[in-house]
Write a protein that holds these residues in place. Structure first.
Motif, PDB file in Angstrom:
ATOM      1  N   ALA A 157       0.853  -1.191   0.000  1.00  0.00           N
ATOM      2  CA  ALA A 157       0.000   0.000   0.000  1.00  0.00           C
ATOM      3  C   ALA A 157       0.883   1.233   0.000  1.00  0.00           C
ATOM      4  CB  ALA A 157      -0.920   0.010   1.224  1.00  0.00           C
ATOM      5  N   VAL A 158       0.427   2.259  -0.677  1.00  0.00           N
ATOM      6  CA  VAL A 158       1.124   3.547  -0.651  1.00  0.00           C
ATOM      7  C   VAL A 158       0.077   4.642  -0.468  1.00  0.00           C
ATOM      8  CG1 VAL A 158       1.066   3.697  -3.189  1.00  0.00           C
ATOM      9  CG2 VAL A 158       2.651   5.127  -1.899  1.00  0.00           C
ATOM     10  N   ALA A 198      -2.190  10.007 -12.943  1.00  0.00           N
ATOM     11  CA  ALA A 198      -1.415   9.644 -11.757  1.00  0.00           C
ATOM     12  C   ALA A 198      -1.875   8.304 -11.195  1.00  0.00           C
ATOM     13  CB  ALA A 198      -1.538  10.733 -10.700  1.00  0.00           C
ATOM     14  N   ALA A 199      -3.184   8.083 -11.163  1.00  0.00           N
ATOM     15  CA  ALA A 199      -3.714   6.823 -10.642  1.00  0.00           C
ATOM     16  C   ALA A 199      -3.284   5.654 -11.525  1.00  0.00           C
ATOM     17  CB  ALA A 199      -5.238   6.894 -10.554  1.00  0.00           C
ATOM     18  N   GLN A 200      -3.318   5.865 -12.830  1.00  0.00           N
ATOM     19  CA  GLN A 200      -2.898   4.806 -13.765  1.00  0.00           C
ATOM     20  C   GLN A 200      -1.434   4.455 -13.551  1.00  0.00           C
ATOM     21  OE1 GLN A 200      -3.330   5.890 -17.915  1.00  0.00           O
ATOM     22  NE2 GLN A 200      -2.008   4.236 -18.606  1.00  0.00           N
ATOM     23  N   ALA A 201      -0.577   5.466 -13.428  1.00  0.00           N
ATOM     24  CA  ALA A 201       0.855   5.222 -13.252  1.00  0.00           C
ATOM     25  C   ALA A 201       1.134   4.511 -11.934  1.00  0.00           C
ATOM     26  CB  ALA A 201       1.613   6.541 -13.308  1.00  0.00           C
ATOM     27  N   MET A 202       0.452   4.920 -10.858  1.00  0.00           N
ATOM     28  CA  MET A 202       0.694   4.297  -9.560  1.00  0.00           C
ATOM     29  C   MET A 202       0.228   2.845  -9.545  1.00  0.00           C
ATOM     30  SD  MET A 202       2.064   4.580  -6.644  1.00  0.00           S
ATOM     31  CE  MET A 202       2.319   6.346  -6.460  1.00  0.00           C
ATOM     32  N   ASN A 203      -0.881   2.549 -10.189  1.00  0.00           N
ATOM     33  CA  ASN A 203      -1.376   1.173 -10.231  1.00  0.00           C
ATOM     34  C   ASN A 203      -0.431   0.260 -11.016  1.00  0.00           C
ATOM     35  OD1 ASN A 203      -3.777   1.189  -8.664  1.00  0.00           O
ATOM     36  ND2 ASN A 203      -4.836   2.304 -10.280  1.00  0.00           N
ATOM     37  N   VAL A 204       0.106   0.767 -12.119  1.00  0.00           N
ATOM     38  CA  VAL A 204       1.068  -0.026 -12.903  1.00  0.00           C
ATOM     39  C   VAL A 204       2.330  -0.281 -12.072  1.00  0.00           C
ATOM     40  CG1 VAL A 204       2.581   0.012 -14.933  1.00  0.00           C
ATOM     41  CG2 VAL A 204       0.192   0.727 -15.138  1.00  0.00           C
ATOM     42  N   LEU A 206       2.539  -0.392  -8.717  1.00  0.00           N
ATOM     43  CA  LEU A 206       2.228  -1.355  -7.659  1.00  0.00           C
ATOM     44  C   LEU A 206       2.077  -2.773  -8.213  1.00  0.00           C
ATOM     45  CD1 LEU A 206      -0.254   0.495  -5.264  1.00  0.00           C
ATOM     46  CD2 LEU A 206       2.038  -0.317  -4.737  1.00  0.00           C
ATOM     47  N   ASP A 207       1.520  -2.891  -9.404  1.00  0.00           N
ATOM     48  CA  ASP A 207       1.395  -4.222 -10.022  1.00  0.00           C
ATOM     49  C   ASP A 207       2.761  -4.888 -10.153  1.00  0.00           C
ATOM     50  OD1 ASP A 207      -1.336  -4.083 -10.274  1.00  0.00           O
ATOM     51  OD2 ASP A 207      -1.320  -3.432 -12.369  1.00  0.00           O
ATOM     52  N   SER A 208       3.746  -4.122 -10.601  1.00  0.00           N
ATOM     53  CA  SER A 208       5.084  -4.672 -10.791  1.00  0.00           C
ATOM     54  C   SER A 208       5.701  -5.093  -9.460  1.00  0.00           C
ATOM     55  CB  SER A 208       5.984  -3.642 -11.482  1.00  0.00           C
ATOM     56  OG  SER A 208       7.306  -4.119 -11.614  1.00  0.00           O
ATOM     57  N   LEU A 209       5.620  -4.227  -8.453  1.00  0.00           N
ATOM     58  CA  LEU A 209       6.214  -4.540  -7.153  1.00  0.00           C
ATOM     59  C   LEU A 209       5.492  -5.700  -6.470  1.00  0.00           C
ATOM     60  CD1 LEU A 209       6.916  -0.943  -5.796  1.00  0.00           C
ATOM     61  CD2 LEU A 209       8.597  -2.612  -6.557  1.00  0.00           C
ATOM     62  N   PHE A 210       4.169  -5.742  -6.612  1.00  0.00           N
ATOM     63  CA  PHE A 210       3.408  -6.832  -5.991  1.00  0.00           C
ATOM     64  C   PHE A 210       3.755  -8.171  -6.635  1.00  0.00           C
ATOM     65  CE2 PHE A 210      -0.547  -9.375  -5.434  1.00  0.00           C
ATOM     66  CZ  PHE A 210      -0.516  -9.447  -4.048  1.00  0.00           C
ATOM     67  N   ASP A 211       3.898  -8.176  -7.943  1.00  0.00           N
ATOM     68  CA  ASP A 211       4.304  -9.410  -8.632  1.00  0.00           C
ATOM     69  C   ASP A 211       5.674  -9.873  -8.136  1.00  0.00           C
ATOM     70  OD1 ASP A 211       1.980  -9.489 -10.084  1.00  0.00           O
ATOM     71  OD2 ASP A 211       2.849  -8.662 -11.935  1.00  0.00           O
ATOM     72  N   GLN A 212       6.578  -8.923  -7.911  1.00  0.00           N
ATOM     73  CA  GLN A 212       7.904  -9.281  -7.405  1.00  0.00           C
ATOM     74  C   GLN A 212       7.812  -9.875  -5.996  1.00  0.00           C
ATOM     75  OE1 GLN A 212      10.661  -5.914  -7.868  1.00  0.00           O
ATOM     76  NE2 GLN A 212       9.565  -5.331  -9.729  1.00  0.00           N
ATOM     77  N   LEU A 213       6.952  -9.310  -5.156  1.00  0.00           N
ATOM     78  CA  LEU A 213       6.761  -9.835  -3.801  1.00  0.00           C
ATOM     79  C   LEU A 213       6.203 -11.252  -3.842  1.00  0.00           C
ATOM     80  CD1 LEU A 213       6.531  -9.560  -0.684  1.00  0.00           C
ATOM     81  CD2 LEU A 213       4.296  -8.485  -1.053  1.00  0.00           C
ATOM     82  N   VAL A 214       5.154 -11.460  -4.631  1.00  0.00           N
ATOM     83  CA  VAL A 214       4.511 -12.779  -4.714  1.00  0.00           C
ATOM     84  C   VAL A 214       5.499 -13.818  -5.259  1.00  0.00           C
ATOM     85  CG1 VAL A 214       2.707 -14.115  -5.870  1.00  0.00           C
ATOM     86  CG2 VAL A 214       2.175 -11.856  -4.922  1.00  0.00           C
ATOM     87  N   ILE A 628       7.130   8.788  -2.170  1.00  0.00           N
ATOM     88  CA  ILE A 628       6.538   7.478  -2.426  1.00  0.00           C
ATOM     89  C   ILE A 628       7.181   6.457  -1.489  1.00  0.00           C
ATOM     90  CG2 ILE A 628       6.153   5.670  -4.141  1.00  0.00           C
ATOM     91  CD1 ILE A 628       6.263   7.764  -6.303  1.00  0.00           C
ATOM     92  N   ASP A 629       6.425   6.032  -0.496  1.00  0.00           N
ATOM     93  CA  ASP A 629       6.905   5.039   0.463  1.00  0.00           C
ATOM     94  C   ASP A 629       5.950   3.857   0.419  1.00  0.00           C
ATOM     95  OD1 ASP A 629       8.174   3.692   2.450  1.00  0.00           O
ATOM     96  OD2 ASP A 629       7.433   4.952   4.102  1.00  0.00           O
TER      97      ASP A 629
END
Length: 631
Positions: A157-158, A198-204, A206-214, A628-629
């Motif tokens: 979450a950010v 801005a919302a589109q860029a942030m969602n893209v 987060l998708d990348s970072l979440f995939d890396q976490l999973v 961005i944290d």
């Protein structure tokens, strides 16, 4: 005369402090405990990832520069060395509160993966597990937690703060312009929520970072990505539930997990560990841990099989400093980029001054014993003109010797600007980079002043003499001129980036426009050359210099040089160190007062003050969209 008196007092104080340090050091040497072991015996290595920093910090008064806490990249090198050290049969990792971002977390995780791949066992332990900590720890053979801990691996979450409502109450009128549809840094000052871009860029992002976490959790725990995602979406907070579901292998207190190293049979790791699988053990429940019986002294596991990383680090630093044929400079550039000398704020954050960093770059360029430069960037950007000045100095250096960039958590906007001309760019998958765009403007504070009884009357000559005035709005002609100024800078930014990356202007512009990418996404778009950590950047720099040396055969020289307190004091008395101050400035005292009155505001105040410093001079701001944290 007064100046001489001040210097005399400083010298007297320095001598007194030196005597104090000698006494303290002697006391420490007499009382320090190295777990009571023979240094020639094989011992597991104990490491703690708390309080790691990416760049060298200024030593305190009692700190020995040779005995400071490790940098993140020193810790990864330490683990790399331990993987092939026959005197280190295993690794115990404690993961507590982390100050590192996702890219540094990946660097630590990669080091643990390398250690595990060597066939030696690795245990990760924490009082409680968080997303980032568990992502790192899951690279070990075994993951443990305190019986009363918490396993909170629940996704990313950010949260961003928007100031428009506050500015309206205070009658502050932001006058901003930006270039790039996704350059949303101005939105936090002008809106109460994100635009669609801005919302589109942030969602893209987060998708990348979440995939890396999973993917990382699934790989480390030996389960499918579907199972890892199920754990995250329905997190078993209670440690017993986490144990039952397979997120945790064992529940243990700190002393119990330290004693477990004896269960591995000394120096030889179990066959299962050599195959990168956790050794078979019956799960230890919370009740078992609480009721663990005391064993007879003759069979009680002892702590002498652990070697603290601080002790190991001392010996490794000596080995790293040996002169070898290939010498690579690593220059750390951490913080927001500003004109001048930079330094530390009252809140402890660091800024990169173009003059001070350029001096380091020139010294490296002119040193014939240095074969190549690796610039380690951990910056969200800042001043456009300061970024351009650093870019120029790096281009002069690139003409003399190879320049490679290693990106840490951030290398965005101005941070990307100073990186884009390098011969080779290495980023971590979770690095936040790109954000090739600019903004600028001013805050009209006339309404705020009126609320407290202050009024202004301006006398002017010249139609645009109040263009950057803090008590006037842009008029139509002024706004048009200022926007033109930003557009020209953006054209320069994109042109230089395109030249550095070997792309056409149009192709670079298509992935620019202020959009933030992860390192993984940046690689796909040609903004970086490879994914990896500082080690990869160092070996690439050696290769570009014509050397075939491996990482272990390279001498790494770190800049800026760590100086002791007394060296800093002498520099101050001689007037050669502008970053050392005998007292806080009035602005810093005000910052501290506000932060103490309203806890949690320190980062926001720091961000606003840096922005104010940039805008007051009419400079272009090349900054990330807010702080961005991602947690």
């Amino acid at each position: 005369m007064a100046k001489k008196g001040t210097r005399l007092l400083l010298w007297v104080a320095a001598i007194g402090l030196l005597l104090t340090v000698v006494v303290v050091v002697a006391a420490v040497l007499l009382t320090q405990d190295d777990f009571g072991v023979d240094k020639d015996t094989q011992r597991w290595l104990y490491v703690d990832f708390a309080d790691l920093n990416d760049a060298p910090a200024t030593p305190g008064i009692f700190d020995d520069p040779d005995d400071l806490a490790p940098l993140t990249t020193e810790m990864t090198q330490l683990i790399h060395d331990a993987a092939t050290d026959q005197e280190v049969p295993g690794l115990l990792v404690e993961i507590g509160s982390l100050s590192v971002g996702w890219a540094q977390a990946e660097e630590l995780r990669d080091a643990l993966k390398e250690f595990r791949a060597s066939g030696k066992p690795c245990i990760a332990w924490a009082q409680s597990w968080s997303n980032k900590g568990y992502y790192i720890g899951s690279a070990c053979n075994e993951v443990q937690v305190m019986p009363t801990g918490l396993v909170l691996v629940n996704g990313l979450a950010v949260t961003q703060t928007y100031y428009a409502g506050t500015f309206e109450k205070l009658d502050i009128r932001p006058n901003f312009e930006h270039v790039g549809n996704f350059k949303s840094a101005v939105e936090v000052y002008q809106r109460t929520g994100p635009s669609k871009f801005a919302a589109q860029a942030m969602n893209v992002l987060l998708d990348s970072l979440f995939d890396q976490l999973v993917t990382g959790v699934a790989e480390g725990r030996g389960v499918s990505t579907e199972q890892a995602k199920a754990w995250i979406d329905d997190p078993p907070l209670a440690v017993q539930d986490a144990l039952d579901q397979g997120l945790i292998d064992r529940l243990a207190f700190r002393d119990q997990v330290k004693d477990q190293v004896e269960l591995y049979g000394g120096a030889e790791p179990p066959a299962e560990a050599a195959a990168n699988a956790p050794p078979p053990r019956a799960p230890l429940t919370a009740q078992d841990a609480d009721n663990a019986p005391d064993e007879a002294p003759s069979t009680q596991p002892t702590r002498h099989e652990l070697r603290h990383y601080r002790d190991y680090l001392k010996s490794r630093r000596k080995a790293w400093s040996h002169n070898r044929d290939t010498r690579i400079a690593v220059l750390y550039a951490e913080g927001e980029i500003v004109n001048g000398s930079g330094g530390d704020s009252a809140f402890g954050s660091h800024s990169i001054g173009d003059r001070s960093l350029n001096k380091e770059i020139r010294d490296i360029r002119e040193d014939d014993d240095i074969d190549a430069l690796v610039l380690r960037v951990n910056s969200p950007g800042g001043s456009g003109s300061a970024s351009d000045a650093i870019w120029r100095e790096l281009m002069l250096t690139k003409a003399v010797k190879p320049v490679v960039v290693s990106m840490a958590d951030y290398a965005a906007s101005g941070g990307y600007y100073i990186s884009m001309g390098a011969d080779y760019i290495v980023a971590q998958p979770g690095t936040l980079t790109g954000s090739i765009g600019v903004f600028g403007g001013k805050m009209n504070l006339a309404g705020t002043m009126a609320k407290v009884g202050l009024s202004q009357h301006t006398f002017q000559r010249g139609a645009q003499s109040t263009l950057l005035s803090g008590v006037h709005d842009f008029d139509e002609a002024g706004r048009e001129r200022f926007r033109r100024f930003l557009e020209v800078f953006y054209q320069t930014f994109v042109s230089k980036a395109a030249a550095g990356r070997g792309m056409s202007f149009d192709d670079l512009h298509a992935v620019a426009q202020g959009r933030v990418w992860t390192g993984e996404q940046a690689l796909d778009r040609g903004l970086v050359d490879a994914l990896g950590g500082l080690d990869l950047a160092i070996t690439k720099a050696a290769e570009l210099s014509g050397s075939s040396a491996s990482l272990d055969d390279i001498t790494v020289v770190r800049y800026p040089e760590r100086k002791s307190f007394f060296e800093q004091l002498i520099d101050q008395m001689e007037g050669t160190d502008p970053t050392v101050s005998a007292s806080l400035s009035a602005q810093e005292l005000a910052e501290l007062a506000v932060a103490r009155a309203a806890p949690g505001t320190a980062q926001a105040i720091d961000d606003l003050l840096v922005l104010q410093q940039i805008l007051n001079s009419g400079d272009v701001a090349a900054l990330l969209p807010g702080h961005i944290d991602i947690r």
